[in-house]
Design a protein around this motif. Structure first.
Motif, PDB file in Angstrom:
ATOM      1  N   GLY A  28       0.764  -1.149  -0.063  1.00  0.00           N
ATOM      2  CA  GLY A  28      -0.091  -0.075   0.151  1.00  0.00           C
ATOM      3  C   GLY A  28       0.868   1.208  -0.141  1.00  0.00           C
ATOM      4  O   GLY A  28       0.369   2.314  -0.111  1.00  0.00           O
ATOM      5  N   HIS A  29       1.870   1.094   0.093  1.00  0.00           N
ATOM      6  CA  HIS A  29       3.089   2.252   0.208  1.00  0.00           C
ATOM      7  C   HIS A  29       2.907   3.092  -1.200  1.00  0.00           C
ATOM      8  O   HIS A  29       3.059   4.376  -1.165  1.00  0.00           O
ATOM      9  CB  HIS A  29       4.438   2.087   0.384  1.00  0.00           C
ATOM     10  N   ARG A  69      -3.136   8.083  11.820  1.00  0.00           N
ATOM     11  CA  ARG A  69      -2.358   6.700  11.844  1.00  0.00           C
ATOM     12  C   ARG A  69      -2.110   6.366  10.510  1.00  0.00           C
ATOM     13  O   ARG A  69      -2.674   6.839   9.427  1.00  0.00           O
ATOM     14  CB  ARG A  69      -3.297   5.698  12.305  1.00  0.00           C
ATOM     15  N   ALA A  70      -0.932   5.467  10.272  1.00  0.00           N
ATOM     16  CA  ALA A  70      -0.757   4.988   9.066  1.00  0.00           C
ATOM     17  C   ALA A  70      -1.757   4.086   8.330  1.00  0.00           C
ATOM     18  O   ALA A  70      -2.537   3.432   9.144  1.00  0.00           O
ATOM     19  CB  ALA A  70       0.792   4.194   8.967  1.00  0.00           C
ATOM     20  N   HIS A  71      -1.756   3.925   7.009  1.00  0.00           N
ATOM     21  CA  HIS A  71      -2.892   3.271   6.469  1.00  0.00           C
ATOM     22  C   HIS A  71      -3.095   1.635   6.799  1.00  0.00           C
ATOM     23  O   HIS A  71      -4.283   1.017   6.938  1.00  0.00           O
ATOM     24  CB  HIS A  71      -2.568   3.028   4.852  1.00  0.00           C
ATOM     25  N   TYR A  72      -2.036   1.017   7.541  1.00  0.00           N
ATOM     26  CA  TYR A  72      -2.161  -0.180   7.883  1.00  0.00           C
ATOM     27  C   TYR A  72      -2.500  -0.395   9.565  1.00  0.00           C
ATOM     28  O   TYR A  72      -2.499  -1.475   9.889  1.00  0.00           O
ATOM     29  CB  TYR A  72      -0.606  -0.977   7.820  1.00  0.00           C
ATOM     30  N   SER A  73      -2.570   0.619   9.976  1.00  0.00           N
ATOM     31  CA  SER A  73      -2.594   0.457  11.722  1.00  0.00           C
ATOM     32  C   SER A  73      -4.000   0.495  12.211  1.00  0.00           C
ATOM     33  O   SER A  73      -4.760   1.619  11.863  1.00  0.00           O
ATOM     34  CB  SER A  73      -1.895   1.795  12.341  1.00  0.00           C
ATOM     35  N   LYS A  74      -4.356  -0.041  13.082  1.00  0.00           N
ATOM     36  CA  LYS A  74      -5.570  -0.221  13.786  1.00  0.00           C
ATOM     37  C   LYS A  74      -5.540   0.561  15.163  1.00  0.00           C
ATOM     38  O   LYS A  74      -6.510   1.241  15.518  1.00  0.00           O
ATOM     39  CB  LYS A  74      -5.742  -1.758  14.147  1.00  0.00           C
ATOM     40  N   ARG A  75      -4.430   0.727  15.766  1.00  0.00           N
ATOM     41  CA  ARG A  75      -4.039   1.521  16.610  1.00  0.00           C
ATOM     42  C   ARG A  75      -2.432   1.720  16.713  1.00  0.00           C
ATOM     43  O   ARG A  75      -1.581   0.992  16.567  1.00  0.00           O
ATOM     44  CB  ARG A  75      -4.452   0.606  18.130  1.00  0.00           C
ATOM     45  N   THR A  76      -2.104   2.992  17.112  1.00  0.00           N
ATOM     46  CA  THR A  76      -0.827   3.428  17.188  1.00  0.00           C
ATOM     47  C   THR A  76      -0.581   4.233  18.324  1.00  0.00           C
ATOM     48  O   THR A  76      -1.116   5.131  18.494  1.00  0.00           O
ATOM     49  CB  THR A  76      -0.231   4.382  16.057  1.00  0.00           C
TER      50      THR A  76
END
Ligand code: GAP
Length: 434
Positions: free
Chosen positions: A77-78, A238-245
């Motif tokens: 997805g980058h 948050r980054a596109h891949y993150s559920k929680r940061t």
């Protein structure tokens, strides 16, 4: 806290950091690390690897290539999402990240700014002799993808069972729109990342575990509690891949900012790579008889960001007899040199003895030697680069075979026999690591 200009000037003067390609006017966002900087970076990496890999039975290491098959970045997805929002001044043409400007006016000249547009911050390069589209590849913006793509190889060769992690330290590159704040945001930096694979449903617990482990690591090696906090990153940031940061933040002279990020990447990356490569990247859990794509908790921190935070935290100015003593109170494991060997004068016999003592210490710890100017000046020079212990060879040494060991922070001096010196230094280092 010391300001960035003062710290930069110390770093340049003493050989920690230089602007890259300085004789050509530098190159924005790129930095070189001098004789002291290279030692300190190595110490940061070693301290991280020691505790995150060597001391654990559930993490193994990896060193993947910087340039990977470009399909990696489509799958991750980058290519689509690794973007920054860029605005440009309509008059002076300077460019800024949208999130760094307050109103829509140029911070440099006050003129109006353009509409924001998206800008992919991955560096492109060409692989092979022909510069055509099919040969376009990227310099990795994170080391994590090497870990995901090698997940199956590592799993089968290491025979690890979930939960387990793969750690990697290596260069990463980002074409940042506005690099700056000294080395805080660079275009080339080194990442230290763990992808920790867990059963879905246990991810929240493991997330908290890694926030705690990584917070304690920073407290141990270089940050005072008042300069550290954990910040819950809101969904829109948050980054596109993150559920929680959660960001482990440091209080920089310009305010609170990210030191390290801990993200719950869920099964996003492995799922995407499995789809695009058509490889089965699932895990068979012998305990439950289930097959699933593991969830991933990722603590990720930059070597240089750590370097900057630890230097800022360590910098102290203290009044003394001669005015002000500048001292870097670095953790001994992080300090570039552990010991400085200093003969009291340049008399032949003392220099010879000092060189013998130096030779004794060198196989065990990183050392330096200095015999120019007064002993007081030399102590100050070592304080300024954070050397925890100075060993002085004086005239009595020639008869009693003992030296003085001076502690950087307390400035206390102990007389110790030369034949116990290596053991004493090693003991002090070991004590600092407890
Ligand atoms: N794989 C996850 C990832 O890349 P990130 O929050 O973008 O996450 C992780 O980066 C860490 O890398 C940051 O917390 C910071 O320490 C460091 N870092 C990121 N971008 C940087 C840059 N341009 N210059 C220096 N360090 C950077």
């Amino acid at each position: 806290m010391v300001d960035l200009d003062t710290l930069f000037s110390l770093c340049k003067r003493r050989g920690f950091v230089f602007p890259s390609s300085e004789i050509y006017g530098g190159f924005g966002g790129f930095w070189d690390y001098g004789p002291l900087g290279v030692e300190m970076k190595r110490n940061i990496r070693d301290a991280w690897w020691r505790e995150m890999v060597q001391m654990r039975d559930d993490v193994v290491g990896l060193d993947a290539a910087i340039i990977m098959n470009p399909r990696t970045w489509e799958a991750s997805g980058h290519v689509k999402h690794f973007v920054d929002s860029l605005v440009e001044c309509k008059v002076c043409r300077r460019r800024f990240r949208e999130e760094d400007v307050q109103q829509l006016e140029c911070p440099a000249c006050g003129a109006a700014l353009s509409q924001a547009r998206l800008f992919n911050t991955m560096f492109k390069t060409f692989v092979g002799p022909v510069e055509e589209d099919t040969a376009v590849a990227y310099l990795r913006p994170e080391t994590a993808q090497g870990i995901f793509v090698d997940f199956k190889n590592v799993l089968t060769t290491s025979r690890k069972k979930i939960p387990f992690g793969i750690a990697q330290v290596g260069k990463a590159f980002r074409n940042e729109i506005t690099p700056g704040r000294f080395i805080f945001r660079s275009r080339e930096f080194e990442a230290m990342e763990i992808e920790f694979f867990v059963r879905p449903g246990t991810d929240e617990e493991w997330f908290q575990y890694w926030v705690d482990v990584r917070t304690r690591w920073h407290l141990k090696y270089g940050v005072s509690p008042e300069n550290l906090r954990v910040y819950e990153v809101p969904p829109e940031e948050r980054a596109h891949y993150s559920k929680r940061t959660c960001d482990i933040q440091f209080q920089y002279p310009f305010g609170w900012g990210e030191l390290e990020g801990v993200a719950n990447r869920t099964d996003y990356d492995l799922t995407r790579h499995a789809q695009v490569s058509a490889e089965d990247l699932s895990y068979f859990d012998e305990e439950t008889g289930q097959r699933f794509i593991p969830y991933v908790i990722e603590p990720a921190v930059g070597v240089e960001r750590t370097f900057l935070a630890y230097l800022l935290n360590a910098y102290h100015e203290e009044p003394d007899k001669e005015g002000t003593r500048v001292v870097l109170k670095l953790h001994p494991a992080i300090a570039p040199y552990k010991v400085a060997v200093l003969p009291l004068s340049r008399k032949e016999a003392l220099v010879q003895k000092a060189r013998e003592v130096w030779a004794l210490l060198r196989p065990h710890v990183m050392t330096t030697y200095d015999d120019s100017q007064s002993i007081g000046r030399r102590y100050r020079r070592q304080d300024e680069i954070g050397t925890p212990w100075c060993v002085t060879i004086d005239f009595e040494t020639l008869s009693d075979q003992a030296v003085t060991i001076r502690d950087r922070d307390s400035m206390t001096q102990d007389r110790v026999p030369i034949d116990r010196l290596v053991g004493i230094v090693q003991q002090r280092l070991a004590d600092s690591l407890r």
